[in-house]
Design an enzyme around this catalytic site. Structure first.
Site, PDB file in Angstrom:
ATOM      1  N   ASP A 308       0.818  -1.214   0.000  1.00 25.05           N
ATOM      2  CA  ASP A 308       0.000   0.000   0.000  1.00 25.05           C
ATOM      3  C   ASP A 308       0.850   1.261   0.000  1.00 25.05           C
ATOM      4  OD1 ASP A 308      -2.714   0.896  -0.064  1.00 25.05           O
ATOM      5  OD2 ASP A 308      -2.523   1.586   2.001  1.00 25.05           O
ATOM      6  N   ASN A 309       2.054   1.196  -0.567  1.00 18.90           N
ATOM      7  CA  ASN A 309       2.931   2.379  -0.584  1.00 18.90           C
ATOM      8  C   ASN A 309       2.605   3.258  -1.788  1.00 18.90           C
ATOM      9  OD1 ASN A 309       3.983   0.267  -2.185  1.00 18.90           O
ATOM     10  ND2 ASN A 309       6.022   1.148  -2.175  1.00 18.90           N
TER      11      ASN A 309
END
Length: 439
Positions: A308-309
């Site tokens: 989820d970066n």
């Protein structure tokens, strides 16, 4: 003709940076003030360089909409004031007094935001009972109690409140009407996600052990409520005085709305991919160092299972003269442990869209895109990538001793897979096989 106008202030300047307007047709526009520009005022964003021409709806909306929270507080303001979700100017009128970074948006003619904040004068300590009520409401209702307004709404979807930690350790909120900067963010997950506080703290400690620049939060208990206390890297406390430091996330710097923070949601030229990230990294004060930091951060996120970066989880920080620097890492979580998220990568690594699809060739392509020449790849692998994996393995016993076995299992699995695909001979202790979840 302007239907609503806000003054936009940059902390430390005696006059507004410019004006944010909503037209009668619902479009937004931003125009720098000539006297601010002539005084050498900095740009609000890499996507909004100082110019005497007005910025139109697309550029303006992308930056300012990214200042808004995406949680129940936003919904409450929409319902109370009868505002639509796309009314960025109307929403910032109520939520823009103390945004992330140094930006403040207030009604035209309103008094400028007070800065700096004096810890001994400008903050009201929270009683334990009031703090517990806030924490329980964030955990159970996913919003603040109706009588509490967040003094500094921070963009993002999590339930949280900005507050200040006083020298003695007490929590406090700005005194009414002062609108001084806060020093910390209190993030409170729902009951079923309570372990996220410890996972996020542990992930940041692992990042630090691997030599990455990271903001390390602290997992705390407020009564029986699990919470995460995060020191704001866009604030500075010195000699009892709090000041703001400007920052912006990559979505703002790229002129992308928050909806396009993942590559999968956009299209070429309008998405967050490695090439887009490079356009931000190369405008920092040390582009080569920023490229390497982004590369190492991406490898670290792959190791811990953090897919989820996205663009809003990377930022640049204007903490010195001239160009910004790549900001410390934040919002680090082993997302692969969760069934609530897709496990598609936030941006493609080579041609791969998921971790399980990544090949060694994809990783090499990623390294080369970030500027590692083919003749230096072996040095990169041995001097940069291998030490990250070895440092994480050396630090991993803390996960086991802290009762975070699932995190430790996914860490071991991901590191083993990466080392194999890069043909790195790294000793990784066997873990239980961790079957990944999600779609």
């Amino acid at each position: 003709m302007a239907d609503e106008v806000l003054d936009v202030w940059m902390d430390g300047f005696p006059r507004p940076a410019g004006r944010l307007a909503r037209t009668s047709h619902g479009d937004t526009a931003f125009l720098y003030n000539a006297d601010y520009a002539s005084a050498g005022g900095p740009s609000l964003s890499l996507s909004l360089p100082v110019d005497m021409e007005a910025f139109g709806d697309i550029e303006t909306r992308a930056f300012f909409a990214n200042l808004l929270p995406e949680n129940a507080q936003l919904q409450r303001v929409m319902e109370r004031e009868g505002l639509a979700r796309d009314d960025v100017v109307g929403l910032l009128k109520h939520l823009g007094a103390d945004c992330a970074g140094s930006v403040s948006c207030v009604p035209t003619g309103a008094a400028p935001i007070k800065s700096p904040g004096v810890l001994t004068e400008d903050y009201e300590p929270l009683e334990d009972r009031a703090l517990l009520r806030i924490a329980k409401s964030l955990r159970d209702e996913r919003r603040l109690p109706v009588e509490v307004a967040d003094p500094s709404p921070v963009a993002g979807v999590q339930s949280k409140i900005a507050l200040t930690v006083l020298p003695g350790g007490a929590f406090a909120l700005p005194r009414e009407g002062t609108r001084v900067p806060t020093t910390h963010i209190l993030k409170v997950p729902g009951r079923r996600d309570a372990r996220d506080t410890r996972n996020e703290e542990a992930a940041a400690i692992l990042a630090s052990a691997a030599g990455l620049d990271v903001s390390i939060p602290t997992a705390i208990k407020i009564g029986e409520v699990d919470a995460l206390l995060i020191a704001r890297f866009d604030r500075q406390v010195r000699n009892g005085v709090v000041t703001r430091i400007h920052q912006e996330d990559f979505a703002q710097a790229l002129g992308l709305p928050s909806e396009l923070k993942y590559q999968r949601r956009g299209k070429p030229g309008r998405w967050f991919d490695v090439e887009a990230a490079l356009t931000v990294l190369d405008r920092t004060r040390d582009p080569q160092a920023a490229r390497l930091a982004f590369l190492r951060a991406t490898v670290f996120n792959l190791c811990i299972g953090n897919t989820d970066n996205h663009a809003k989880n990377h930022a640049v920080l204007y903490d010195g003269p001239g160009a910004p620097r790549f900001a410390p890492l934040y919002d680090l979580l082993p997302i692969r442990l969760s069934k609530e998220y897709t496990h598609e990568l936030a941006f493609q690594i080579g041609a791969a869209k998921t971790f399980d699809d990544i090949t060694g060739e994809d990783l090499i392509d990623f390294f080369e895109t970030l500027g590692a020449p083919p003749e230096h790849l072996d040095r990169l692998l041995q001097d940069e990538i291998r030490p990250i994996i070895e440092s994480l393995e050396a630090a991993s016993p803390r996960l086991r001793s802290s009762g975070l076995k699932p995190f430790n299992d996914v860490l071991g699995r991901e590191m083993e897979e990466l080392a194999e695909r890069l043909q790195l001979d790294v000793k990784i202790e066997p873990r239980d096989y961790y079957p990944t979840e999600g779609t």
